[in-house]
Design a protein around this motif. Structure first.
Motif, mmCIF file in Angstrom:
data_model
loop_
_atom_site.group_PDB
_atom_site.id
_atom_site.type_symbol
_atom_site.label_atom_id
_atom_site.label_comp_id
_atom_site.label_asym_id
_atom_site.label_seq_id
_atom_site.Cartn_x
_atom_site.Cartn_y
_atom_site.Cartn_z
ATOM 1 N N ILE A 165 -30.969 43.585 13.727
ATOM 2 C CA ILE A 165 -31.522 42.696 12.712
ATOM 3 C C ILE A 165 -32.950 43.120 12.389
ATOM 4 N N GLN A 166 -33.153 43.659 11.183
ATOM 5 C CA GLN A 166 -34.475 44.136 10.808
ATOM 6 C C GLN A 166 -35.331 43.045 10.168
ATOM 7 N N ASN A 167 -34.732 41.894 9.893
ATOM 8 C CA ASN A 167 -35.495 40.753 9.418
ATOM 9 C C ASN A 167 -34.651 39.498 9.615
ATOM 10 N N LEU A 168 -35.243 38.484 10.226
ATOM 11 C CA LEU A 168 -34.584 37.192 10.434
ATOM 12 C C LEU A 168 -35.500 36.115 9.864
ATOM 13 N N SER A 169 -35.107 35.528 8.764
ATOM 14 C CA SER A 169 -35.965 34.537 8.117
ATOM 15 C C SER A 169 -35.124 33.409 7.547
ATOM 16 N N ARG A 170 -35.790 32.485 6.884
ATOM 17 C CA ARG A 170 -35.094 31.330 6.323
ATOM 18 C C ARG A 170 -34.697 31.570 4.875
ATOM 19 N N VAL A 171 -33.695 30.847 4.444
ATOM 20 C CA VAL A 171 -33.315 30.839 3.040
ATOM 21 C C VAL A 171 -34.124 29.733 2.391
ATOM 22 N N GLN A 172 -35.089 30.106 1.583
ATOM 23 C CA GLN A 172 -35.961 29.115 0.970
ATOM 24 C C GLN A 172 -36.500 29.676 -0.339
ATOM 25 N N PRO A 173 -36.224 29.030 -1.474
ATOM 26 C CA PRO A 173 -36.619 29.579 -2.777
ATOM 27 C C PRO A 173 -38.104 29.869 -2.898
ATOM 28 N N SER A 174 -38.940 29.062 -2.236
ATOM 29 C CA SER A 174 -40.388 29.234 -2.381
ATOM 30 C C SER A 174 -40.949 30.281 -1.434
ATOM 31 N N ASP A 175 -40.090 30.852 -0.613
ATOM 32 C CA ASP A 175 -40.538 31.810 0.399
ATOM 33 C C ASP A 175 -40.146 33.217 -0.022
ATOM 34 N N ASP A 176 -41.084 34.169 0.092
ATOM 35 C CA ASP A 176 -40.763 35.540 -0.313
ATOM 36 C C ASP A 176 -39.985 36.288 0.767
ATOM 37 N N ASN A 177 -39.789 35.624 1.911
ATOM 38 C CA ASN A 177 -38.998 36.202 3.011
ATOM 39 C C ASN A 177 -39.554 37.519 3.537
ATOM 40 N N GLN A 178 -40.839 37.772 3.335
ATOM 41 C CA GLN A 178 -41.428 38.995 3.869
ATOM 42 C C GLN A 178 -41.804 38.834 5.336
ATOM 43 N N TRP A 179 -41.856 37.612 5.811
ATOM 44 C CA TRP A 179 -42.123 37.408 7.233
ATOM 45 C C TRP A 179 -40.782 37.306 7.968
ATOM 46 N N SER A 180 -40.835 37.441 9.282
ATOM 47 C CA SER A 180 -39.620 37.400 10.091
ATOM 48 C C SER A 180 -39.932 36.707 11.403
ATOM 49 N N PHE A 181 -38.973 35.927 11.920
ATOM 50 C CA PHE A 181 -39.175 35.294 13.215
ATOM 51 C C PHE A 181 -39.364 36.335 14.311
ATOM 52 N N THR A 182 -38.587 37.408 14.260
ATOM 53 C CA THR A 182 -38.684 38.475 15.251
ATOM 54 C C THR A 182 -39.207 39.733 14.571
ATOM 55 N N ARG A 183 -39.482 40.742 15.355
ATOM 56 C CA ARG A 183 -40.083 41.980 14.822
ATOM 57 C C ARG A 183 -39.299 42.501 13.621
ATOM 58 N N PRO A 184 -39.974 42.704 12.492
ATOM 59 C CA PRO A 184 -39.302 43.269 11.321
ATOM 60 C C PRO A 184 -39.321 44.796 11.372
ATOM 61 N N LEU A 185 -38.449 45.414 10.607
ATOM 62 C CA LEU A 185 -38.448 46.866 10.483
ATOM 63 C C LEU A 185 -39.510 47.261 9.466
ATOM 64 N N GLU A 186 -40.534 47.978 9.943
ATOM 65 C CA GLU A 186 -41.622 48.449 9.091
ATOM 66 C C GLU A 186 -41.911 49.898 9.441
ATOM 67 N N SER A 187 -42.886 50.487 8.754
ATOM 68 C CA SER A 187 -43.176 51.904 8.988
ATOM 69 C C SER A 187 -43.605 52.173 10.418
ATOM 70 N N ASN A 188 -44.222 51.192 11.077
ATOM 71 C CA ASN A 188 -44.670 51.396 12.459
ATOM 72 C C ASN A 188 -43.697 50.840 13.488
ATOM 73 N N THR A 189 -42.489 50.454 13.056
ATOM 74 C CA THR A 189 -41.471 50.000 14.005
ATOM 75 C C THR A 189 -40.133 50.688 13.754
ATOM 76 N N ALA A 190 -40.165 51.812 13.037
ATOM 77 C CA ALA A 190 -38.927 52.469 12.618
ATOM 78 C C ALA A 190 -38.512 53.617 13.520
ATOM 79 N N TYR A 191 -39.171 53.776 14.648
ATOM 80 C CA TYR A 191 -38.937 54.934 15.492
ATOM 81 C C TYR A 191 -38.135 54.563 16.739
#
Length: 432
Positions: A165-191
């Motif tokens: 799971i590279q992103n775990l977030s809520r379904v919410q229209p006002s939220d851009d869902n760029q945050w994640s409850f747990t570590r998201p997959l980003e350039s510094n976590t892709a290795y």
């Protein structure tokens, strides 16, 4: 927990805080019994890569420059004199290397004394004549975005090839869902060895082995192979065979087949993450460690307050739980509890010292027998020999370390303590 050849399952959690967010995650391990909770069939995906197609670095040879140096420690390989281009090429071939740092500029062409690092930050000392090149890889888009449905209010995004799971977030229209409850997959976590939710680790030995320090270690975070997608029916949202992925992390042979599934809970209130483990060897084995990665999101250390999510465990065995709280905005909360209190207690809460990602990575341990043997000696795999010659590869907090554990009085390690022989919960293993 008795264990004849069979299965292990993990499920998901839900929690309500100040009516801000209602989400649930449950972990359960039904230790090797008979039968399986879910029937799976292989279903090759167009995006699936065969085992071996996943390299040590997703984007080898891609670097970004930063003015300054990476601090002493966390060396991936001994320092050497060479050109910057030669150092970049060498770093790309070293499994743990994520960056190089040296005295010189970004245009230096002469040979310099280069340090090879396991970390990409923090970079300090701008305008001091030091330079750093950090490996960079733009994460691939998720292979699937899944609305968990029901009352869960959750959406998961699955990583290409490994289906963690590279992103775990809520379904919410006002939220851009760029945050994640747990570590998201980003350039510094892709290795490799940068764990995400959905990763699992195991420590295994033959039943005939009487040495409590002799365990094979397996993890799904090596990126050395791919997960195989499986067909699944409701309530399963997605499922994979991750045996090859785990087996590729060790020179030893994995004696179990591992199936992972993401499911909607029967009451529709939660995401269920389940692991089925099936013995594939006739030789009796012992499981001394089974753990589920629960890495914090990228707010610790923080990059922006809206992304900060911290976790807090209660290492209470059958009554254990882990709480994830978004500290800003709406204090959205995720609570992780065992689906089966008998078979998946929070027996241990392990700092994942083998993890190379930014922030804190901890693991829900349902079995701790193998790890407790390390802890009794004030060590933890992979840092079993706390000697001066090994100090450069210790965790970056460790200054003149006696142990690999951080101390509350600054960048030092804890001294050796007799209390290490007495973990909070009785360590257990299980046999097959």
């Amino acid at each position: 927990m008795g264990f004849q050849c069979g299965k292990l399952s993990l499920q998901r959690i839900k929690f309500n805080i100040m009516a801000r967010c209602l989400v649930l995650v449950v972990l359960s391990m039904v230790g090797f019994g008979t039968g399986a909770a879910v029937k799976f069939e292989h279903a090759p995906s167009p995006t699936h890569q065969a085992a071996g197609d996943v390299g040590h670095v997703p984007c080898p040879g891609s670097y970004v420059y930063q003015d300054g140096y990476l601090a002493q420690g966390h060396d991936a390989s001994p320092a050497a004199d060479m050109t910057v281009d030669e150092a970049k090429a060498k770093c790309a071939t070293i499994e743990d290397c994520l960056a190089i740092t040296y005295k010189g500029s970004n245009t230096t062409t002469a040979k310099v004394h280069v340090f090879f690092k396991q970390v990409t930050g923090p970079v300090s000392g701008a305008h001091t004549g030091w330079s750093s090149w950090l490996q960079y890889c733009a994460p691939a888009p998720p292979v699937a975005t899944i609305d968990v449905g029901g009352k869960s209010n959750l959406v998961i995004r699955l990583r290409q090839d490994t289906y963690t799971i590279q992103n775990l977030s809520r379904v919410q229209p006002s939220d851009d869902n760029q945050w994640s409850f747990t570590r998201p997959l980003e350039s510094n976590t892709a290795y490799p060895y940068m764990v995400l939710l959905g990763d699992i680790s195991m420590r295994v030995q033959k039943e005939s082995d009487t040495d409590n320090r002799n365990w094979s270690f397996f993890t799904s975070s090596s990126l050395a192979a791919s997960a195989v997608p499986l067909k699944a029916e409701t309530p399963v949202l997605a499922a994979q065979d991750i045996s090859d992925l785990i087996n590729s992390s060790s020179p030893d042979s994995l004696p179990v087949q591992v199936m992972r599934s993401y499911e909607q809970s029967s009451d529709g209130n939660a995401l269920v993450m389940r692991f089925n483990l099936t013995c594939v060897t006739s030789e009796p084995i012992r499981l001394g460690g089974v753990g589920f990665a629960l890495p914090e999101s990228s707010g610790n250390p923080g990059k922006d307050i809206d992304n900060v999510v911290w976790n807090d465990p209660h290492i209470g065995g059958q009554h254990g739980f882990v709480e994830f709280v978004r500290i800003a905005d709406d204090q959205a909360t995720l609570l992780v509890v065992p689906a089966d209190h008998q078979t998946t207690p929070l027996e241990g809460w392990r700092p994942m010292l083998e993890d190379h990602g930014q922030g804190d990575s901890w693991e829900w341990l349902a079995l701790t027998g193998a790890w407790a043997a390390d802890w009794a000696e004030n060590t933890q795999y992979p840092y079993l020999n706390m000697t001066p010659s090994m100090s450069n590869i210790y965790p970056k907090f460790a200054v003149d370390p006696q142990t690999p554990w951080p101390c509350g009085t600054g960048p030092h390690a804890m001294p050796k303590m007799p209390a290490a022989k007495k973990p909070w919960n009785k360590p257990t293993t299980t046999m097959a």
